[in-house]
Design an enzyme around this catalytic site. Structure first.
Site, PDB file in Angstrom:
ATOM      1  N   THR A  13      62.346  97.606 109.593  1.00  0.00           N
ATOM      2  CA  THR A  13      63.473  98.120 110.386  1.00  0.00           C
ATOM      3  C   THR A  13      64.709  98.334 109.521  1.00  0.00           C
ATOM      4  OG1 THR A  13      62.705  97.060 112.391  1.00  0.00           O
ATOM      5  CG2 THR A  13      65.036  97.552 112.303  1.00  0.00           C
ATOM      6  N   SER A  55      56.036  96.681 108.688  1.00  0.00           N
ATOM      7  CA  SER A  55      55.278  95.544 108.137  1.00  0.00           C
ATOM      8  C   SER A  55      54.023  95.226 108.935  1.00  0.00           C
ATOM      9  CB  SER A  55      56.171  94.313 107.990  1.00  0.00           C
ATOM     10  OG  SER A  55      56.430  93.719 109.239  1.00  0.00           O
ATOM     11  N   THR A  86      60.335  92.606 109.620  1.00  0.00           N
ATOM     12  CA  THR A  86      60.357  91.199 110.058  1.00  0.00           C
ATOM     13  C   THR A  86      59.021  90.765 110.672  1.00  0.00           C
ATOM     14  OG1 THR A  86      61.237  91.790 112.239  1.00  0.00           O
ATOM     15  CG2 THR A  86      62.831  91.241 110.514  1.00  0.00           C
ATOM     16  N   ASP A  87      58.241  91.731 111.182  1.00  0.00           N
ATOM     17  CA  ASP A  87      57.074  91.334 111.981  1.00  0.00           C
ATOM     18  C   ASP A  87      56.071  90.482 111.199  1.00  0.00           C
ATOM     19  OD1 ASP A  87      58.192  92.628 114.099  1.00  0.00           O
ATOM     20  OD2 ASP A  87      56.930  94.411 113.984  1.00  0.00           O
TER      21      ASP A  87
HETATM   22  N1  ASP Z   1      58.266  96.683 113.095  1.00  0.00           N
HETATM   23  C1  ASP Z   1      59.259  96.297 112.120  1.00  0.00           C
HETATM   24  C2  ASP Z   1      58.552  95.798 110.872  1.00  0.00           C
HETATM   25  O1  ASP Z   1      58.123  94.692 110.834  1.00  0.00           O
HETATM   26  C3  ASP Z   1      60.159  95.238 112.693  1.00  0.00           C
HETATM   27  C4  ASP Z   1      61.294  94.794 111.808  1.00  0.00           C
HETATM   28  O2  ASP Z   1      61.379  95.067 110.623  1.00  0.00           O
HETATM   29  O3  ASP Z   1      62.180  94.087 112.346  1.00  0.00           O
HETATM   30  O4  ASP Z   1      58.417  96.547 109.949  1.00  0.00           O
END
Ligand code: ASP
Length: 330
Positions: A13, A55, A86-87
């Site tokens: 993100t 991710s 973050t995932d």
């Molecule tokens: N879907 C995103 C990822 O993990 C979520 C994030 O980065 O907060 O790439």
């Protein structure tokens, strides 16, 4: 002297823009750096972008690639900042904790819940904190810096999907918090001495079996065919059901008799498993050698098993699994 830091941008993100198909990684590392000009006062940053992914798509080959970039550039830089979605960041952080051990230099992961260009973003603070932490002379080892907390790579879990405090340090204190761009330490570990140790292999054939009430034991037909390692995410302190004429215990015994490795953990987020507490747990001992993850996070248990099984099997694997790395098990 300014610290020299290599930024390893991988997507997420933090690097995403709105597209017709939803948020997707599209922002370059230099664009990201331009959003945190204060970083340039503390360190000199160079960038690489080995991949640019949500991710959800990041797994073992990407973890090995990040570790290999750190290894190839270890002598040339004082530290590494990995920007990441973050995932699955907690899995990457745990995997890097096994692939890069005894590192006196910091490898800091960060990301954000909102894109760097959104109005109320957490990206600028997280990015700036990650670099300032990385440039601090007290920093070493694999850490996640997020929402002002510094969390060991082996103890982090994503516990919120929207709030800025997305990560928790499970059953271990955050090692520091960031205050005005400087780390305030809660836990003072000792910086490793000697050379870092890099590892280059993971066994991806690891499966997590999440128990649900009434799950059928014929899943073991698949597990025996396809996996080298199994993490059983059991209920509470830990155990297996003995319905279906003990089919779960028979299935597990069959799995172990093939020379495969099983680890017991719990779905409860805190306080770990304890196989010997209940009869449904103690009975696992009769199936063969079952490793107990105890207080480890699922992310650490899974990635440690991948690391261990690339190196050893049987009793050797068990010994290696129980050997603590960065407070992953105690
Ligand atoms: N879907 C995103 C990822 O993990 C979520 C994030 O980065 O907060 O790439």
């Amino acid at each position: 002297m300014k610290k020299k830091i290599l930024m390893i941008a991988t997507g997420g993100t933090i690097a995403s823009k709105e597209t017709s198909e939803g948020l997707a990684p599209a922002i370059s590392p230099n664009e990201l750096l331009a959003c945190v000009p204060e970083v340039a006062e503390a360190c000199d940053v160079e960038t690489v972008r080995p991949f640019n992914l949500d991710s959800t798509n990041v797994y073992a080959p990407h973890w090995l690639e990040i570790a290999s970039i750190v290894e190839r550039n270890y002598a040339a830089y004082d530290g590494f900042v990995v920007t990441h979605g973050t995932d699955t960041m907690a899995y990457t952080a745990a995997a890097l904790s096994y692939l890069i051990q005894n590192s006196a230099k910091p490898v800091v992961l960060t990301g954000s819940q909102r894109s760097v260009y959104s109005r109320d973003t957490d990206a600028r603070r997280n990015l700036s904190d990650a670099f300032l932490y990385c440039a601090d002379s007290s920093a070493y080892g694999v850490r996640i810096v997020f929402d002002g907390s510094v969390i060991l790579g082996t103890r982090a879990k994503k516990t919120r999907t929207r709030s800025f405090n997305a990560f928790s340090s499970i059953d271990f204190p955050a090692v520091a918090v960031m205050r005005d761009g400087r780390p305030l330490r809660y836990v003072s570990g000792s910086r490793p001495s000697g050379e870092p140790k890099f590892w280059h292999k993971l066994d991806r054939n690891v499966f997590v079996l999440k128990m649900i009430p009434g799950l059928r034991a014929d899943i073991f037909d698949y597990l025996c065919r396809s996996c080298d390692g199994l993490v059983i995410e059991s209920f509470g302190a830990g155990g297996l059901p003995d319905y279906e004429d003990g089919a779960f215990f028979k299935g597990l015994a069959r799995f172990l008799a093939l020379g495969k490795t099983a680890v017991l953990t719990t779905q409860a987020e805190h306080e770990g498993s304890s196989m010997d507490k209940y009869a449904v747990g103690r009975k696992l001992r009769s199936c063969g050698r079952v490793i107990e993850a105890g207080c480890m996070t699922l992310e650490a248990a899974v990635t440690k098993l991948m690391w261990v099984l690339a190196l050893a099997r049987g009793e050797e694997a068990e010994k290696l699994f129980y050997t603590p790395v960065e407070y992953d098990i105690f």
